[in-house]
Motif scaffolding. Structure first.
Motif, PDB file in Angstrom:
ATOM      1  N   GLU A   5       0.803  -1.101  -0.041  1.00 25.57           N
ATOM      2  CA  GLU A   5       0.282  -0.107   0.073  1.00 25.57           C
ATOM      3  C   GLU A   5       0.693   1.294  -0.013  1.00 25.57           C
ATOM      4  OE1 GLU A   5      -2.428  -0.648   3.233  1.00 25.57           O
ATOM      5  OE2 GLU A   5      -3.936  -1.743   2.320  1.00 25.57           O
ATOM      6  N   ARG A   6       2.122   1.134   0.993  1.00 26.39           N
ATOM      7  CA  ARG A   6       2.797   2.305   0.782  1.00 26.39           C
ATOM      8  C   ARG A   6       3.710   2.528  -0.682  1.00 26.39           C
ATOM      9  NH1 ARG A   6       4.638   6.204   4.858  1.00 26.39           N
ATOM     10  NH2 ARG A   6       5.508   7.795   3.472  1.00 26.39           N
ATOM     11  N   LEU A   7       4.147   1.589  -0.935  1.00 23.94           N
ATOM     12  CA  LEU A   7       4.806   1.675  -2.352  1.00 23.94           C
ATOM     13  C   LEU A   7       3.820   2.261  -3.410  1.00 23.94           C
ATOM     14  CD1 LEU A   7       6.945  -1.725  -2.100  1.00 23.94           C
ATOM     15  CD2 LEU A   7       7.825   0.792  -1.981  1.00 23.94           C
ATOM     16  N   ARG A   8       2.559   1.620  -3.496  1.00 24.18           N
ATOM     17  CA  ARG A   8       1.701   2.153  -4.368  1.00 24.18           C
ATOM     18  C   ARG A   8       1.364   3.667  -4.206  1.00 24.18           C
ATOM     19  NH1 ARG A   8      -2.850  -1.259  -3.682  1.00 24.18           N
ATOM     20  NH2 ARG A   8      -2.080  -2.616  -5.296  1.00 24.18           N
ATOM     21  N   SER A   9       1.413   4.064  -2.976  1.00 17.65           N
ATOM     22  CA  SER A   9       1.116   5.383  -2.741  1.00 17.65           C
ATOM     23  C   SER A   9       2.098   6.322  -3.267  1.00 17.65           C
ATOM     24  CB  SER A   9       0.732   5.767  -1.405  1.00 17.65           C
ATOM     25  OG  SER A   9       1.992   5.648  -0.487  1.00 17.65           O
ATOM     26  N   GLU A  10       3.409   5.690  -3.170  1.00 21.12           N
ATOM     27  CA  GLU A  10       4.752   6.451  -3.759  1.00 21.12           C
ATOM     28  C   GLU A  10       4.754   6.412  -5.382  1.00 21.12           C
ATOM     29  OE1 GLU A  10       6.438   8.448  -1.791  1.00 21.12           O
ATOM     30  OE2 GLU A  10       5.624   8.050   0.129  1.00 21.12           O
ATOM     31  N   GLY A  11       3.842   5.540  -6.076  1.00 18.37           N
ATOM     32  CA  GLY A  11       4.015   5.716  -7.349  1.00 18.37           C
ATOM     33  C   GLY A  11       4.585   4.540  -7.960  1.00 18.37           C
ATOM     34  N   TRP A  12       4.841   3.520  -7.129  1.00 19.67           N
ATOM     35  CA  TRP A  12       5.335   2.202  -7.770  1.00 19.67           C
ATOM     36  C   TRP A  12       4.427   1.313  -8.048  1.00 19.67           C
ATOM     37  CZ3 TRP A  12      10.496   1.114  -7.880  1.00 19.67           C
ATOM     38  CH2 TRP A  12      11.301   1.937  -7.242  1.00 19.67           C
ATOM     39  N   THR A  13       4.541   0.048  -8.645  1.00 19.23           N
ATOM     40  CA  THR A  13       3.575  -0.772  -9.261  1.00 19.23           C
ATOM     41  C   THR A  13       4.004  -2.057  -8.419  1.00 19.23           C
ATOM     42  OG1 THR A  13       3.162   0.151 -11.291  1.00 19.23           O
ATOM     43  CG2 THR A  13       2.497  -1.933 -10.831  1.00 19.23           C
ATOM     44  N   PRO A  14       3.516  -2.217  -7.238  1.00 16.91           N
ATOM     45  CA  PRO A  14       4.351  -3.480  -6.400  1.00 16.91           C
ATOM     46  C   PRO A  14       3.387  -4.840  -6.822  1.00 16.91           C
ATOM     47  CG  PRO A  14       2.946  -2.140  -5.362  1.00 16.91           C
ATOM     48  CD  PRO A  14       2.809  -1.417  -6.387  1.00 16.91           C
ATOM     49  N   GLY A  15       4.204  -6.044  -6.891  1.00 21.69           N
ATOM     50  CA  GLY A  15       3.574  -7.182  -6.941  1.00 21.69           C
ATOM     51  C   GLY A  15       4.232  -8.084  -5.913  1.00 21.69           C
ATOM     52  N   VAL A  16       3.441  -9.218  -5.472  1.00 23.13           N
ATOM     53  CA  VAL A  16       3.940 -10.039  -4.515  1.00 23.13           C
ATOM     54  C   VAL A  16       4.194 -11.392  -4.999  1.00 23.13           C
ATOM     55  CG1 VAL A  16       3.327 -10.830  -2.205  1.00 23.13           C
ATOM     56  CG2 VAL A  16       2.652  -8.597  -2.778  1.00 23.13           C
ATOM     57  N   ALA A  17       5.331 -11.966  -4.543  1.00 22.60           N
ATOM     58  CA  ALA A  17       5.775 -13.224  -4.683  1.00 22.60           C
ATOM     59  C   ALA A  17       5.598 -14.158  -3.298  1.00 22.60           C
ATOM     60  CB  ALA A  17       6.923 -13.374  -5.287  1.00 22.60           C
ATOM     61  N   SER A  18       5.011 -15.291  -3.513  1.00 22.90           N
ATOM     62  CA  SER A  18       4.860 -16.084  -2.259  1.00 22.90           C
ATOM     63  C   SER A  18       5.013 -17.536  -2.789  1.00 22.90           C
ATOM     64  CB  SER A  18       3.519 -15.853  -1.586  1.00 22.90           C
ATOM     65  OG  SER A  18       3.327 -16.777  -0.811  1.00 22.90           O
ATOM     66  N   ARG A  19       5.367 -18.552  -1.769  1.00 20.39           N
ATOM     67  CA  ARG A  19       5.474 -19.907  -2.013  1.00 20.39           C
ATOM     68  C   ARG A  19       4.002 -20.480  -2.037  1.00 20.39           C
ATOM     69  NH1 ARG A  19       7.799 -24.616   2.224  1.00 20.39           N
ATOM     70  NH2 ARG A  19       7.200 -26.262   0.948  1.00 20.39           N
ATOM     71  N   GLY A  20       3.172 -19.719  -1.169  1.00 21.47           N
ATOM     72  CA  GLY A  20       1.697 -20.290  -1.029  1.00 21.47           C
ATOM     73  C   GLY A  20       1.717 -21.672  -0.323  1.00 21.47           C
ATOM     74  N   TYR A  21       2.510 -21.502   1.009  1.00 19.11           N
ATOM     75  CA  TYR A  21       2.542 -22.605   1.624  1.00 19.11           C
ATOM     76  C   TYR A  21       1.160 -23.407   2.283  1.00 19.11           C
ATOM     77  CZ  TYR A  21       4.084 -25.541   5.762  1.00 19.11           C
ATOM     78  OH  TYR A  21       4.125 -26.580   6.438  1.00 19.11           O
ATOM     79  N   GLY A  22       1.222 -24.494   2.258  1.00 20.25           N
ATOM     80  CA  GLY A  22      -0.193 -25.280   2.602  1.00 20.25           C
ATOM     81  C   GLY A  22      -1.291 -25.252   1.540  1.00 20.25           C
ATOM     82  N   ARG A  23      -0.785 -25.042   0.338  1.00 18.36           N
ATOM     83  CA  ARG A  23      -1.922 -24.946  -0.778  1.00 18.36           C
ATOM     84  C   ARG A  23      -2.012 -26.449  -1.559  1.00 18.36           C
ATOM     85  NH1 ARG A  23      -0.414 -23.424  -6.304  1.00 18.36           N
ATOM     86  NH2 ARG A  23       1.789 -23.085  -6.258  1.00 18.36           N
ATOM     87  N   ASP A  24      -2.728 -26.785  -2.122  1.00 21.74           N
ATOM     88  CA  ASP A  24      -2.613 -27.990  -2.947  1.00 21.74           C
ATOM     89  C   ASP A  24      -2.021 -27.895  -4.267  1.00 21.74           C
ATOM     90  OD1 ASP A  24      -4.640 -29.438  -1.011  1.00 21.74           O
ATOM     91  OD2 ASP A  24      -6.591 -28.848  -1.965  1.00 21.74           O
ATOM     92  N   GLY A  25      -1.170 -28.727  -4.457  1.00 18.91           N
ATOM     93  CA  GLY A  25      -0.155 -28.639  -5.742  1.00 18.91           C
ATOM     94  C   GLY A  25       0.789 -27.534  -5.775  1.00 18.91           C
ATOM     95  N   ASP A  26       1.724 -27.856  -6.795  1.00 17.93           N
ATOM     96  CA  ASP A  26       2.927 -26.886  -6.884  1.00 17.93           C
ATOM     97  C   ASP A  26       2.933 -26.200  -8.045  1.00 17.93           C
ATOM     98  OD1 ASP A  26       3.947 -27.695  -4.198  1.00 17.93           O
ATOM     99  OD2 ASP A  26       4.921 -29.540  -5.262  1.00 17.93           O
ATOM    100  N   ASP A  27       1.999 -26.080  -8.788  1.00 18.32           N
ATOM    101  CA  ASP A  27       1.927 -25.500 -10.228  1.00 18.32           C
ATOM    102  C   ASP A  27       1.813 -23.960  -9.761  1.00 18.32           C
ATOM    103  OD1 ASP A  27       1.974 -27.764 -11.684  1.00 18.32           O
ATOM    104  OD2 ASP A  27      -0.345 -27.588 -11.983  1.00 18.32           O
TER     105      ASP A  27
END
Length: 343
Positions: free
Chosen positions: A80-102
């Motif tokens: 939220e702060r990066l976006r307010s400063e004019g950035w276009t942030p994206g989030v990378a995550s492992r997705g722990y505990g989800r079904d499948g690895d795709d």
């Protein structure tokens, strides 16, 4: 008001109980674990294993102990702060505990079983592009391909394949490093000196009060003031539950942190602690008494199929000092011109 429950740490009692003896077999396994993780870390430091950089600044949020420390609220605040400063942030995550690895793009309506609870929560709260992938470096490249000019990696401190420009360690202000030993003798994924290598060390108070911080540490408060009915309807002020008994549900790394936040508001908590990333069933909510049920947002995203009007989600927001944001943005601006280098 009921007495506070004993903290539920989702680990052996000796991890956080000062003075408790550690079994010999756990110490032996910790030495082996430390040797293997140290070897892997050294291979990356000596460039015998290659790191990958997506060509835009990368901010990694992580912690040293097993279990939660407040990474996800900080990730949301960063986006939220990066976006307010004019950035276009994206989030990378492992997705722990989800079904499948795709690899998967996480949208607000993605089934939680496919996305994992934390990525879905980030996607719903921020509307940012969220990519889950065991290979966080590949997730970062995918985000850049979608137009993101900064990548926030949620829980990626030990994912050395992804080169990073800024590292943020999140510290649980109550539990800190426990007995200071590596897994499985203690809660540590890496030695405590690893935290000193991070650009920022953020201490999570776990409540509305400011945490105690040491030299080089930044305070973070988790503020909660609303309860959102999961069945729909108008939000309710959290203070309206003061003086009343409620069932409190938490399936996070440190459930006691959530229970303590509610007790600090004079809410009489009947605690129900579940394992981190627990997959709920309707039977989990058969408590034997008809009281309001307050749960964390991370738990609420997994309970849509069997909620009733007495079930509420308690959102939290991370608040940090303006000095922290100025320092972070200065660091980010200074590295944005050189972020394209592959190490």
């Amino acid at each position: 008001m009921n007495a506070p429950a004993k903290p539920h740490t989702h680990g052996p009692h000796y991890w956080f109980d000062e003075g408790s003896p550690v079994p010999l077999h756990a110490r032996v396994l910790a030495a082996l674990y430390g040797g293997m993780t140290g070897l892997r870390r050294g291979l990356y430091e000596r460039k015998l294993l290659r790191r990958s950089h997506p060509g835009v600044p990368v901010i990694v949020v992580g912690n040293l102990i097993a279990g939660g420390a407040g990474k996800t609220p900080l990730t949301v605040a960063l986006v939220e702060r990066l976006r307010s400063e004019g950035w276009t942030p994206g989030v990378a995550s492992r997705g722990y505990g989800r079904d499948g690895d795709d690899p998967l793009w996480v949208e607000a309506d993605t089934p939680v079983a496919k996305s994992g609870d934390e990525p879905l929560l980030v996607a719903r709260q921020t509307g940012a592009r969220v990519r889950v992938d065991r290979n966080r470096a590949a997730a970062a490249r995918a985000l850049v391909g979608e137009g993101c000019d900064v990548v926030v990696c949620d829980d990626g401190l030990q994912h050395y394949r992804l080169a990073r420009d800024v590292e943020i360690e999140v510290i649980d202000g109550r539990r800190r490093y426990g007995n200071g030993l590596l897994l499985p003798a203690g809660p540590l994924r890496e030695p405590t000196w690893r935290g000193a290598q991070c650009d920022f060390r953020v201490v999570n108070s776990g409540g509305n009060a400011a945490p105690e911080t040491g030299f080089g540490e930044w305070p973070m408060r988790l503020v909660c003031d609303r309860a959102l009915p999961l069945a729909g309807g108008r939000p309710r002020a959290l203070e309206s539950f003061a003086g009343h008994r409620v069932h409190a549900v938490a399936g996070i790394g440190d459930p006691e942190r959530f229970f303590a936040m509610l007790r600090a508001l004079d809410i009489a908590v009947v605690p129900h602690a579940f394992p981190d990333h627990h997959r709920y069933r309707a039977s989990d909510f058969e408590f034997g008494s008809r009281l309001p049920v307050l749960m964390t947002e991370k738990d609420a995203v997994k309970c849509a199929e069997f909620v009733d009007p007495s079930h509420y989600s308690v959102p939290v927001r991370a608040e940090l000092t303006e000095a922290f944001w100025i320092s972070l943005l200065d660091r980010l601006d200074g590295r944005s011109q050189t972020a394209g280098a592959v190490t």
